[in-house]
Every structure is written in C-alpha cells, then in structure tokens.
Scaffold this motif. Structure first.
Motif, PDB file in Angstrom:
ATOM      1  N   GLU A 192       0.835  -1.206   0.000  1.00 35.98           N
ATOM      2  CA  GLU A 192       0.000   0.000   0.000  1.00 35.98           C
ATOM      3  C   GLU A 192       0.864   1.247   0.000  1.00 35.98           C
ATOM      4  N   TYR A 193       0.257   2.321  -0.512  1.00 40.82           N
ATOM      5  CA  TYR A 193       0.901   3.628  -0.463  1.00 40.82           C
ATOM      6  C   TYR A 193      -0.191   4.681  -0.310  1.00 40.82           C
ATOM      7  N   GLY A 194       0.081   5.670   0.544  1.00 42.28           N
ATOM      8  CA  GLY A 194      -0.889   6.729   0.753  1.00 42.28           C
ATOM      9  C   GLY A 194      -0.216   8.078   0.894  1.00 42.28           C
ATOM     10  N   ALA A 195      -0.985   9.130   0.666  1.00 46.47           N
ATOM     11  CA  ALA A 195      -0.445  10.481   0.786  1.00 46.47           C
ATOM     12  C   ALA A 195      -1.572  11.452   1.115  1.00 46.47           C
ATOM     13  N   ARG A 196      -1.243  12.462   1.908  1.00 40.94           N
ATOM     14  CA  ARG A 196      -2.198  13.519   2.234  1.00 40.94           C
ATOM     15  C   ARG A 196      -2.166  14.596   1.152  1.00 40.94           C
ATOM     16  N   VAL A 197      -3.348  15.065   0.796  1.00 42.11           N
ATOM     17  CA  VAL A 197      -3.446  16.192  -0.129  1.00 42.11           C
ATOM     18  C   VAL A 197      -4.479  17.164   0.435  1.00 42.11           C
ATOM     19  N   SER A 198      -4.438  18.408  -0.017  1.00 39.82           N
ATOM     20  CA  SER A 198      -5.404  19.406   0.422  1.00 39.82           C
ATOM     21  C   SER A 198      -6.814  18.951   0.079  1.00 39.82           C
ATOM     22  N   ASN A 199      -7.773  19.261   0.978  1.00 40.16           N
ATOM     23  CA  ASN A 199      -9.135  18.832   0.692  1.00 40.16           C
ATOM     24  C   ASN A 199      -9.774  19.619  -0.449  1.00 40.16           C
ATOM     25  N   GLU A 200      -9.038  20.560  -1.009  1.00 40.89           N
ATOM     26  CA  GLU A 200      -9.503  21.216  -2.238  1.00 40.89           C
ATOM     27  C   GLU A 200      -9.641  20.191  -3.365  1.00 40.89           C
ATOM     28  N   PHE A 201      -8.926  19.077  -3.218  1.00 42.69           N
ATOM     29  CA  PHE A 201      -9.054  17.973  -4.174  1.00 42.69           C
ATOM     30  C   PHE A 201     -10.517  17.548  -4.319  1.00 42.69           C
ATOM     31  N   MET A 202     -11.244  17.549  -3.193  1.00 38.88           N
ATOM     32  CA  MET A 202     -12.629  17.094  -3.213  1.00 38.88           C
ATOM     33  C   MET A 202     -13.541  18.066  -3.971  1.00 38.88           C
ATOM     34  N   PHE A 203     -13.108  19.306  -4.082  1.00 35.26           N
ATOM     35  CA  PHE A 203     -13.955  20.315  -4.716  1.00 35.26           C
ATOM     36  C   PHE A 203     -13.446  20.710  -6.107  1.00 35.26           C
ATOM     37  N   ALA A 204     -12.354  20.111  -6.524  1.00 29.40           N
ATOM     38  CA  ALA A 204     -11.791  20.431  -7.838  1.00 29.40           C
ATOM     39  C   ALA A 204     -12.701  19.881  -8.933  1.00 29.40           C
ATOM     40  N   SER A 205     -12.523  20.390 -10.115  1.00 25.18           N
ATOM     41  CA  SER A 205     -13.293  19.893 -11.249  1.00 25.18           C
ATOM     42  C   SER A 205     -12.886  18.453 -11.526  1.00 25.18           C
ATOM     43  N   GLU A 206     -13.747  17.731 -12.216  1.00 26.37           N
ATOM     44  CA  GLU A 206     -13.455  16.339 -12.547  1.00 26.37           C
ATOM     45  C   GLU A 206     -12.163  16.221 -13.340  1.00 26.37           C
ATOM     46  N   GLU A 207     -11.931  17.169 -14.242  1.00 31.53           N
ATOM     47  CA  GLU A 207     -10.699  17.154 -15.035  1.00 31.53           C
ATOM     48  C   GLU A 207      -9.478  17.303 -14.146  1.00 31.53           C
ATOM     49  N   LYS A 208      -9.551  18.216 -13.179  1.00 30.92           N
ATOM     50  CA  LYS A 208      -8.430  18.438 -12.278  1.00 30.92           C
ATOM     51  C   LYS A 208      -8.220  17.232 -11.369  1.00 30.92           C
ATOM     52  N   GLN A 209      -9.310  16.624 -10.916  1.00 29.96           N
ATOM     53  CA  GLN A 209      -9.201  15.436 -10.083  1.00 29.96           C
ATOM     54  C   GLN A 209      -8.499  14.318 -10.841  1.00 29.96           C
ATOM     55  N   LEU A 210      -8.836  14.161 -12.114  1.00 30.16           N
ATOM     56  CA  LEU A 210      -8.213  13.122 -12.920  1.00 30.16           C
ATOM     57  C   LEU A 210      -6.722  13.390 -13.082  1.00 30.16           C
ATOM     58  N   ASP A 211      -6.340  14.653 -13.246  1.00 28.05           N
ATOM     59  CA  ASP A 211      -4.920  14.997 -13.338  1.00 28.05           C
ATOM     60  C   ASP A 211      -4.168  14.586 -12.077  1.00 28.05           C
ATOM     61  N   ILE A 212      -4.790  14.847 -10.928  1.00 30.45           N
ATOM     62  CA  ILE A 212      -4.154  14.476  -9.670  1.00 30.45           C
ATOM     63  C   ILE A 212      -4.017  12.958  -9.572  1.00 30.45           C
ATOM     64  N   LEU A 213      -5.062  12.237  -9.977  1.00 23.13           N
ATOM     65  CA  LEU A 213      -5.006  10.782  -9.922  1.00 23.13           C
ATOM     66  C   LEU A 213      -3.952  10.227 -10.874  1.00 23.13           C
ATOM     67  N   LYS A 214      -3.789  10.838 -12.032  1.00 18.87           N
ATOM     68  CA  LYS A 214      -2.761  10.392 -12.967  1.00 18.87           C
ATOM     69  C   LYS A 214      -1.370  10.579 -12.380  1.00 18.87           C
ATOM     70  N   GLU A 215      -1.162  11.701 -11.696  1.00 16.17           N
ATOM     71  CA  GLU A 215       0.126  11.926 -11.046  1.00 16.17           C
ATOM     72  C   GLU A 215       0.343  10.915  -9.919  1.00 16.17           C
ATOM     73  N   PHE A 216      -0.711  10.656  -9.164  1.00 19.33           N
ATOM     74  CA  PHE A 216      -0.618   9.665  -8.091  1.00 19.33           C
ATOM     75  C   PHE A 216      -0.328   8.288  -8.682  1.00 19.33           C
ATOM     76  N   ASN A 217      -0.968   7.971  -9.783  1.00 18.28           N
ATOM     77  CA  ASN A 217      -0.749   6.705 -10.480  1.00 18.28           C
ATOM     78  C   ASN A 217       0.707   6.553 -10.911  1.00 18.28           C
ATOM     79  N   GLU A 218       1.271   7.635 -11.440  1.00 15.50           N
ATOM     80  CA  GLU A 218       2.678   7.625 -11.874  1.00 15.50           C
ATOM     81  C   GLU A 218       3.606   7.315 -10.704  1.00 15.50           C
ATOM     82  N   GLY A 219       3.402   8.023  -9.604  1.00 16.05           N
ATOM     83  CA  GLY A 219       4.249   7.802  -8.445  1.00 16.05           C
ATOM     84  C   GLY A 219       4.034   6.438  -7.821  1.00 16.05           C
ATOM     85  N   PHE A 220       2.788   5.992  -7.766  1.00 17.82           N
ATOM     86  CA  PHE A 220       2.481   4.681  -7.195  1.00 17.82           C
ATOM     87  C   PHE A 220       3.123   3.565  -8.009  1.00 17.82           C
TER      88      PHE A 220
END
Length: 295
Positions: A80-108
């Motif tokens: 497992e791997y986890g990381a804290r991010v600002s809760n602004e993630f929850m309110f970001a647009s779907e496109e922005k959320q996907l960008d964050i997940l892609k970056e997380f995917n890369e690092g994971f």
C-alpha cells in the motif's frame, strides 16, 4: 467519478497504465513472465525428467526413468501507499481530479516496481528496509545459495562465472540484473589497445543486453544495508513468476488519522489518498540463479 468515492477502484485505463509502468521500472518485471494471480493464491509446477533417455536392445529390459513434479505456491501479499493532499481535491473539477489521480498513479507505479524488486530480491519491507515476516523466505537472498564473489577489476569474468555456475547445474540463463556500480566498473574496462572494452556502459549507458543475455541495470538488486548482492543472473524468463490481483483499490479518506501521524485530516483541511495492490511471486527453481556478491 467512481474512483473519487470514499472507496473505489482504479479505472481500467489507470490500472493498465499502472502495470505498464511497473513493467518498465522493475528489473524482475522486465526480465520475467507475468502470470495472472488468484487472490487466494495458486500453484506453479516445475516438471523435470530425472534421467537421460534409454537405449533398449531387441527383447531388452526396460528400466525406470522417473519424473519430478515440484509445486511452488504463489500467494499475493498487500502493498500500500498513501499520501495527504489538500481537501480542495474534493472540490476540484473532474478534469483536475483526474490529473491528480494520474500523477498519483505515476508515483504509485514507481513505488510498486521498486517494492516488487526489493521484496522479491531481499525479503525486505521496502519502507522500513528490514526483513518482512509476510515475505518470509520467499526471496532470492534466502533461496538462491549459489554465489560468486565480485571482483571490481573483472566484473565481466564474475558475471561469466555466475552464468557458468547455472549452466553447470544443467539450467539456462536468460537474463542479468546488475547495479550501477557494476555498470560503472564495466564502463572503465579497457581493451589491449586502450579503448573502452564496453563503451555501451560509458556515461551512464544502460544497454538492454550484455552478450546474448537480456540485461537490466537497477540498484534495487543491492537495496538494504546488509545486502551483498551486486548482480543476479539466471533463468528469469521461465523460473521466476510474478503477478497481481486485477482489482486495485483506491480510497479517498476524508476523516481520521489514516497514516497514524497524529494529525486529524479534518483538523488540517486534508484528505488522504490510499492505493493498495496485491502482488505475488515465486522462485520456481533456485538452482537456476546465481548471486554475485561482494565480500
């Protein structure tokens, strides 16, 4: 978007992308065969005929040949791997959320690749660097007893001797993993005319082959303060299997202290991304490998 719920799975495209990245960054994934792994584990069998073929005269007596069938059980374990991010993630647009997940995917993917190598090569927990009771003896350092002592001045001879050790046991070699120190030592070797003997290794070169063998350069082969491995040679293509459970959970956690850091998520305006992957591996025949180790 389903992956942004409190509990969900990586989208199929992210899962495929993740595993492709792992294959490109893990020496074991580069050199060996991936096999589907049941969540409950599975058995891989090695089959061998114990004797040579027999010549029988007319009316002659036939004798027993014999076969050996050895099972190796591959049981997936959780990484497992986890990381804290600002809760602004929850309110970001779907496109922005996907960008964050892609970056997380890369690092994971990078961490999963290193984790597979570190655990399977050395039996260590990648985060702590200490022996993992979950992995136990299912590692090259525990199972592969054939070794060759490394000599800095003649790294090519060391690798060649390691290959011969496997071949003398009537096995074959399909790949080599070396660390950056061995790569550097190979780059410094000179031919009789003074030119580099292995110019493909100079200036950080990482060729995909050495002689007729597949090659990968990766310091995971030497990970850990107690590790003596400088290189491992062997039949990675046939005698090492690895795989993963296809469902890769991703959770967005909004409450509590999921990483036991002592800080409440809501009290610090954070959410926690946690991904888990279940991977298993098996060394089907330890005599098909040799470790090149420093004194």
């Amino acid at each position: 978007m389903a992956t942004l719920s409190k509990g969900g799975l990586f989208e199929p495209t992210l899962t495929k992308d993740l595993i492709n990245k792992v294959k490109g960054k893990s020496s074991l994934a580069v050199l060996s065969a991936q096999t589907p792994i049941s969540f409950n584990g599975q058995k891989e069998f090695t089959f061998s005929m114990d004797k040579e073929i027999d010549i029988v005269a007319e009316n002659g007596k036939k004798t027993a040949g014999g076969i050996t069938l050895e099972p190796v059980t591959i049981v997936p374990i959780k990484f497992e791997y986890g990381a804290r991010v600002s809760n602004e993630f929850m309110f970001a647009s779907e496109e922005k959320q996907l960008d964050i997940l892609k970056e997380f995917n890369e690092g994971f993917a990078k961490k999963v690749a290193r984790g597979l190598d570190i655990a399977a090569f050395h039996g260590l927990n990648p985060r702590t660097g200490v022996a993992s009771s979950v992995v136990g003896t299912n590692s090259f350092d525990s199972k592969v007893t054939q070794t060759v002592t490394y000599a800095k001045a003649t790294p090519d001879d060391c690798l060649d001797t390691a290959i011969s050790t496997v071949e003398d046991a009537d096995r074959e070699v399909t790949g080599i993993v070396i660390n950056s120190a061995v790569r550097s030592d190979l780059s410094k070797m000179k031919a009789t005319d003074g030119n580099p003997l292995y110019p493909e290794f100079r200036f950080g070169g990482k060729p995909a082959t050495l002689g007729s063998q597949a090659l990968d350069v990766n310091n995971t082969v030497s990970f850990g303060s107690e590790t003596k491995d400088q290189a491992i040679v062997g039949d990675f293509a046939n005698m090492f299997k690895w795989g993963y459970s296809k469902e890769i959970p991703l959770r967005v956690i909004e409450y509590g202290d999921p990483d036991n850091s002592g800080e409440d998520l809501q009290g610090h305006n954070q959410v926690y991304l946690r991904a888990e992957i279940f991977m298993g591996w098996g060394i089907l025949d330890p005599e098909s490998f040799t470790r090149v180790v420093k004194e």
